[in-house]
Design a protein around this motif. Structure first.
Motif, short mmCIF file in Angstrom:
data_model
loop_
_atom_site.label_atom_id
_atom_site.label_comp_id
_atom_site.label_asym_id
_atom_site.label_seq_id
_atom_site.Cartn_x
_atom_site.Cartn_y
_atom_site.Cartn_z
N LEU A 1 0.83 -1.20 0.00
CA LEU A 1 0.00 0.00 0.00
C LEU A 1 0.87 1.25 0.00
O LEU A 1 1.79 1.39 0.79
CB LEU A 1 -0.92 0.01 1.22
CG LEU A 1 -1.94 1.14 1.30
CD1 LEU A 1 -2.91 1.07 0.12
CD2 LEU A 1 -2.70 1.06 2.61
N SER A 2 0.55 2.15 -0.90
CA SER A 2 1.25 3.44 -0.99
C SER A 2 0.31 4.54 -0.53
O SER A 2 -0.90 4.34 -0.38
CB SER A 2 1.66 3.71 -2.43
OG SER A 2 0.51 3.89 -3.25
N LEU A 3 0.86 5.74 -0.35
CA LEU A 3 0.02 6.87 0.03
C LEU A 3 -1.00 7.19 -1.06
O LEU A 3 -2.16 7.48 -0.78
CB LEU A 3 0.88 8.09 0.36
CG LEU A 3 1.71 7.98 1.63
CD1 LEU A 3 2.64 9.18 1.77
CD2 LEU A 3 0.80 7.86 2.86
N SER A 4 -0.56 7.15 -2.32
CA SER A 4 -1.50 7.44 -3.41
C SER A 4 -2.59 6.37 -3.49
O SER A 4 -3.75 6.68 -3.75
CB SER A 4 -0.78 7.57 -4.75
OG SER A 4 -0.08 6.39 -5.08
N GLY A 5 -2.23 5.14 -3.23
CA GLY A 5 -3.22 4.07 -3.20
C GLY A 5 -4.21 4.24 -2.05
O GLY A 5 -5.39 3.96 -2.20
N LEU A 6 -3.70 4.74 -0.93
CA LEU A 6 -4.57 5.01 0.21
C LEU A 6 -5.58 6.10 -0.13
O LEU A 6 -6.77 5.98 0.19
CB LEU A 6 -3.74 5.40 1.43
CG LEU A 6 -4.51 5.73 2.70
CD1 LEU A 6 -5.29 4.52 3.18
CD2 LEU A 6 -3.56 6.23 3.78
N VAL A 7 -5.13 7.16 -0.78
CA VAL A 7 -6.04 8.24 -1.18
C VAL A 7 -7.15 7.68 -2.07
O VAL A 7 -8.34 7.95 -1.86
CB VAL A 7 -5.28 9.37 -1.90
CG1 VAL A 7 -6.24 10.36 -2.55
CG2 VAL A 7 -4.34 10.09 -0.94
N LYS A 8 -6.77 6.91 -3.06
CA LYS A 8 -7.76 6.34 -3.98
C LYS A 8 -8.72 5.42 -3.23
O LYS A 8 -9.94 5.47 -3.43
CB LYS A 8 -7.05 5.57 -5.09
CG LYS A 8 -8.00 4.94 -6.09
CD LYS A 8 -7.24 4.25 -7.20
CE LYS A 8 -8.17 3.57 -8.19
NZ LYS A 8 -7.42 2.96 -9.30
N HIS A 9 -8.18 4.59 -2.36
CA HIS A 9 -9.00 3.62 -1.63
C HIS A 9 -10.01 4.31 -0.72
O HIS A 9 -11.20 3.94 -0.72
CB HIS A 9 -8.12 2.67 -0.83
CG HIS A 9 -8.90 1.69 -0.03
ND1 HIS A 9 -9.63 0.67 -0.60
CD2 HIS A 9 -9.09 1.58 1.31
CE1 HIS A 9 -10.22 -0.03 0.34
NE2 HIS A 9 -9.93 0.51 1.50
N VAL A 10 -9.58 5.31 0.05
CA VAL A 10 -10.52 5.95 0.97
C VAL A 10 -11.58 6.73 0.21
O VAL A 10 -12.74 6.80 0.63
CB VAL A 10 -9.82 6.82 2.04
CG1 VAL A 10 -8.96 5.96 2.95
CG2 VAL A 10 -9.00 7.92 1.43
N ALA A 11 -11.23 7.31 -0.94
CA ALA A 11 -12.22 8.02 -1.75
C ALA A 11 -13.27 7.05 -2.29
O ALA A 11 -14.48 7.30 -2.21
CB ALA A 11 -11.54 8.76 -2.90
N GLU A 12 -12.82 5.93 -2.83
CA GLU A 12 -13.76 4.92 -3.35
C GLU A 12 -14.62 4.34 -2.24
O GLU A 12 -15.82 4.10 -2.43
CB GLU A 12 -13.01 3.78 -4.05
CG GLU A 12 -12.54 4.10 -5.43
CD GLU A 12 -11.99 2.88 -6.16
OE1 GLU A 12 -12.20 1.73 -5.72
OE2 GLU A 12 -11.35 3.08 -7.21
N SER B 1 -8.03 -0.89 -6.52
CA SER B 1 -8.58 0.11 -5.61
C SER B 1 -7.52 0.57 -4.60
O SER B 1 -7.77 1.50 -3.85
CB SER B 1 -9.80 -0.43 -4.87
OG SER B 1 -9.46 -1.45 -3.97
N PHE B 2 -6.35 -0.03 -4.63
CA PHE B 2 -5.27 0.33 -3.72
C PHE B 2 -4.05 0.90 -4.43
O PHE B 2 -2.98 1.01 -3.84
CB PHE B 2 -4.84 -0.91 -2.90
CG PHE B 2 -5.94 -1.45 -2.04
CD1 PHE B 2 -6.20 -0.91 -0.79
CD2 PHE B 2 -6.73 -2.49 -2.48
CE1 PHE B 2 -7.21 -1.41 0.01
CE2 PHE B 2 -7.75 -3.01 -1.69
CZ PHE B 2 -7.99 -2.46 -0.45
N ARG B 3 -4.19 1.24 -5.71
CA ARG B 3 -3.07 1.82 -6.45
C ARG B 3 -3.62 2.63 -7.63
O ARG B 3 -4.72 2.38 -8.12
CB ARG B 3 -2.12 0.75 -6.96
CG ARG B 3 -2.74 -0.20 -7.96
CD ARG B 3 -1.73 -1.21 -8.51
NE ARG B 3 -2.42 -2.18 -9.34
CZ ARG B 3 -2.58 -3.44 -9.04
NH1 ARG B 3 -2.06 -3.92 -7.93
NH2 ARG B 3 -3.21 -4.25 -9.86
N LEU B 4 -2.84 3.62 -8.03
CA LEU B 4 -3.23 4.41 -9.18
C LEU B 4 -2.90 3.62 -10.44
O LEU B 4 -1.84 3.00 -10.53
CB LEU B 4 -2.49 5.74 -9.19
CG LEU B 4 -2.70 6.64 -7.96
CD1 LEU B 4 -1.93 7.94 -8.11
CD2 LEU B 4 -4.17 6.91 -7.72
N VAL B 5 -3.81 3.63 -11.40
CA VAL B 5 -3.61 2.90 -12.65
C VAL B 5 -3.87 3.83 -13.83
O VAL B 5 -4.57 4.82 -13.73
CB VAL B 5 -4.53 1.65 -12.74
CG1 VAL B 5 -4.17 0.63 -11.68
CG2 VAL B 5 -5.98 2.03 -12.63
#
Length: 145
Positions: free
Chosen positions: A49-60, A86-90
């Motif tokens: 888990l990365s910080l950017s993945g965390l941002v995406k995950h909590v938003a979703e 849902s845990f990483r930017l793609v």
């Protein structure tokens, strides 16, 4: 970004919830403040888990909660095949685009919460208590009245 303010009415859980959510969002946003997309996507520990993945995950996740409370499908349908996304930017996703999406989600969450009747000690949202109700509030049916 959604507004942050004091609860409008003493004992009104809506205001308290909105303040809590704003604080949690701000903490996550501060974690990526000033980072490049590459830095925010880094996984410097054993976790994937990365910080950017965390941002995406909590938003979703937030969007999904509100969608389910409104009894509609979430924006993003996750299956076993795309769950990890849902845990990483793609693709062309960036921290900036993930934060912009989260801003839209936050506004929709605030609108939804403000449309619900405040719960009291006798009447609480069935999503929390597990109780069913026959009557609906203006939010579309999640709260008892």
């Amino acid at each position: 970004m959604a507004t942050q303010g004091n609860a409008e009415i003493r004992g009104d859980e809506r205001g308290t919830l909105l303040i809590f959510l704003a604080g949690q969002r701000a903490a996550v946003r501060r974690a990526v403040l000033g980072l490049t997309d590459e830095q925010a996507a880094a996984t410097p520990s054993v976790s994937a888990l990365s910080l950017s993945g965390l941002v995406k995950h909590v938003a979703e996740t937030e969007q999904g909660w509100v969608a389910r409370a409104r009894r509609v499908a979430p924006d993003m349908q996750r299956t076993e095949a795309n769950w990890a996304d849902s845990f990483r930017l793609v693709g062309d996703e960036s921290v900036e685009s993930a934060l912009a999406y989260w801003d839209k989600v936050a506004l929709a969450t605030e609108e939804f919460i403000r449309s619900c009747r405040a719960s009291t000690t006798r009447s609480r949202c069935p999503a929390i208590t597990g109780r069913r109700t026959r009557r609906r509030c203006p939010c579309g049916g999640c709260c008892s009245i």
